[in-house]
Motif scaffolding. Structure first.
Motif, mmCIF file in Angstrom:
data_model
loop_
_atom_site.group_PDB
_atom_site.id
_atom_site.type_symbol
_atom_site.label_atom_id
_atom_site.label_comp_id
_atom_site.label_asym_id
_atom_site.label_seq_id
_atom_site.Cartn_x
_atom_site.Cartn_y
_atom_site.Cartn_z
ATOM 1 N N GLN A 128 0.745 -1.266 0.036
ATOM 2 C CA GLN A 128 -0.075 0.022 0.237
ATOM 3 C C GLN A 128 0.982 1.356 -0.063
ATOM 4 N N GLU B 181 -7.090 6.864 11.436
ATOM 5 C CA GLU B 181 -8.041 6.038 11.279
ATOM 6 C C GLU B 181 -9.190 6.265 12.368
ATOM 7 N N PRO C 199 -17.897 8.524 0.511
ATOM 8 C CA PRO C 199 -17.363 7.428 0.644
ATOM 9 C C PRO C 199 -16.084 7.474 1.653
ATOM 10 N N VAL C 200 -15.830 6.219 2.158
ATOM 11 C CA VAL C 200 -14.688 6.100 3.056
ATOM 12 C C VAL C 200 -13.478 6.633 2.749
ATOM 13 N N ALA C 201 -12.987 6.610 1.384
ATOM 14 C CA ALA C 201 -11.772 7.111 0.548
ATOM 15 C C ALA C 201 -11.788 8.649 0.871
ATOM 16 N N ASP C 202 -12.883 9.195 0.747
ATOM 17 C CA ASP C 202 -12.899 10.637 0.937
ATOM 18 C C ASP C 202 -12.690 11.300 2.458
ATOM 19 N N ARG D 299 -10.972 9.293 4.666
ATOM 20 C CA ARG D 299 -9.439 8.996 4.736
ATOM 21 C C ARG D 299 -8.635 10.073 4.100
ATOM 22 N N LEU D 300 -9.117 10.954 3.260
ATOM 23 C CA LEU D 300 -8.381 12.026 2.454
ATOM 24 C C LEU D 300 -8.494 13.080 3.398
ATOM 25 N N ASP E 243 -14.841 -4.167 8.156
ATOM 26 C CA ASP E 243 -13.965 -3.920 7.230
ATOM 27 C C ASP E 243 -13.023 -5.042 6.828
#
Length: 465
Positions: A4, A72, A93-96, A98-99, A371
């Motif tokens: 990653q 997190e 979304p979770v990606a946003d 995290r960003l 998750d």
């Protein structure tokens, strides 16, 4: 499997600010160009292996801090906040998330503070709280919540206090008897230590310099309370400096936090970092053996294991939680990806709730969160007798766990099939995405429901995307 990519721009900027270096000077130290550093600090590029190596060599940085910390926790907290009906159908979304947590942590914290203020005010209105209408009433977290979040976002590890406690009880790594050194310190400070049959666990009279410790308390509690008083008397400057840096909003929060800091010193002195960490490795984290070795309680040992987060000498990342019989979380901390709900109780499928049914026994559970992360979870009751026939018994259950890749370092993993079946658990029903859970208490706020009066399964509704 491809590794990653590491995006940690906020951490990189924070390190540079701590060093007081300009981007140009920092880039030169790392052996990279100024534009490349700028791109990494703004998360337009991942941090390369060469930069990670340079950070370790040039600045002695524990590079694990680049991949751990607040992100997190903030993602989990924002997901829970956004599940509030006030946000309607908003479901980033979770990606946003995290960003936002990695690129703009200050903004993410401000959002969480705003939502918490909204909840508090909403609850005050609903209950006709007496604070309603007072001009001085501020949209702030309660003092207890503010202190809880302070420790939560410090990883429940306070380096200066931890090292001071270790230097006090285990200079040069050689551990001294905590009861002896605490008694000696208090005597030299002019404090008369007395043991009484009073129900109050600890009482210090500053005018007479008399410290009373209850004989009804257990040995570990007596030692802990004496070390707590040592912290207040000998480490006051350090505690006050830490409180100044925290910048609590109210005097009540500051007072509560000071007790928490003194408790932290007491726990770290009773279980000094290096000696305790070494013993944990040698015993394979056997809580009962560690409790015997250090004269501590099972709860004190479990909590201490979750705080071994010293840069450059981290232990296994554990989560730790304590719940009461109603399922309310009274203590919580996670150095893992596992996060706890900020509001309400814990998942009913978690083995911590079954610990009350089997007093004096450790329960083991292999669990998987939505998750896909898998954990080895331990649970045990920690009832606290009042010391007399008519005194009430305080009943709690504690849970300690780690991600399954660390399980081999725990004696509790022996005999378990770590490649077998894992029980599905969640954080709390209101944000859990599992559709077929037989223990669901309320619908998930992030999903739409289908209700059919002519059909009934486990639930009176179906969860649809």
């Amino acid at each position: 499997m491809a590794s990653q990519k590491l995006y940690a721009g906020a951490k990189l900027r924070e390190l540079r600010a701590t060093l007081g270096a300009t981007q140009k000077a920092f880039a030169s130290k790392l052996g990279i160009s100024l534009p490349y550093l700028n791109q990494m600090e703004n998360n337009h590029r991942p941090i390369s292996a060469g930069v990670v190596l340079a950070l370790a060599q040039e600045f002695g940085l524990d590079v694990t801090v680049l991949t751990t910390g607040d992100a997190e926790r903030m993602v989990a907290d924002m997901r829970e906040a956004l599940a509030d009906p006030v946000f309607g159908a908003a479901n980033p979304p979770v990606a946003d998330l995290r960003l936002a947590a990695s690129n703009a942590p200050a903004l993410a914290r401000a959002f969480l503070d705003l939502h918490r203020a909204y909840r508090q005010t909403h609850e005050q209105l609903a209950s006709l709280d007496e604070a309603l209408g007072r001009s001085e009433a501020a949209l702030r977290p309660s003092p207890w919540e503010e202190v809880r979040d302070f420790f939560h976002y410090c990883d429940n590890y306070l380096d200066a206090i931890d090292r001071a406690a270790e230097h006090y009880s285990a200079p040069s790594g050689l551990r001294k008897d905590p009861l002896f050194i605490a008694s000696d310190t208090l005597t030299r400070a002019g404090v008369d230590v007395q043991f009484s049959d009073e129900p109050l666990i600890r009482r210090f009279d500053r005018q007479t310099a008399v410290l009373e410790i209850s004989t009804r308390a257990s040995g570990p509690t007596q030692r802990f309370q004496m070390l707590h008083q040592v912290a207040l008397l000998t480490q006051n400057d350090l505690l006050e400096a830490t409180l100044d840096l925290a910048r609590f909003h109210t005097s009540e929060a500051r007072d509560i936090a000071k007790i928490g800091l003194a408790n932290y010193f007491a726990g770290a002195a009773l279980l000094p970092y290096r000696a305790f960490q070494q013993a944990a490795l040698e015993t394979r984290h056997d809580l009962e053996r560690l409790a015997d070795l250090f004269g501590a309680s099972i709860e004190q040992v479990a909590h201490r294991l979750s705080t071994l987060q010293r840069p450059g000498a981290k232990g296994i990342p554990f989560f730790f939680v304590r719940v009461d019989q109603a399922g309310t979380v009274t203590k919580r901390h996670s150095a893992t990806r596992f996060q706890f709900a900020r509001y309400g109780g814990a998942c009913p499928l978690w083995n911590v709730h079954r610990a009350f049914e089997t007093p004096g026994r450790f329960l083991r559970q292999l669990a998987e969160t939505p998750d896909g992360v898998r954990y080895l979870c331990l649970a045990r009751d920690v009832s606290k007798p009042g010391g007399s026939f008519q005194a009430p018994v305080r009943r709690f259950a504690i849970a300690l766990g780690c991600e399954v890749q660390h399980a081999a370092a725990l004696v509790y993993a022996d005999g378990l099939d770590l490649k077998g079946k894992f029980e599905p658990i969640g954080i709390s029903c209101r944000i859990c995405e599992r559709q077929g859970c037989h223990q669901r208490s309320v619908p998930p706020l992030e999903r739409r429901l289908k209700v059919d009066a002519d059909r009934r399964g486990l639930l009176p509704y179906e969860i649809i995307d």
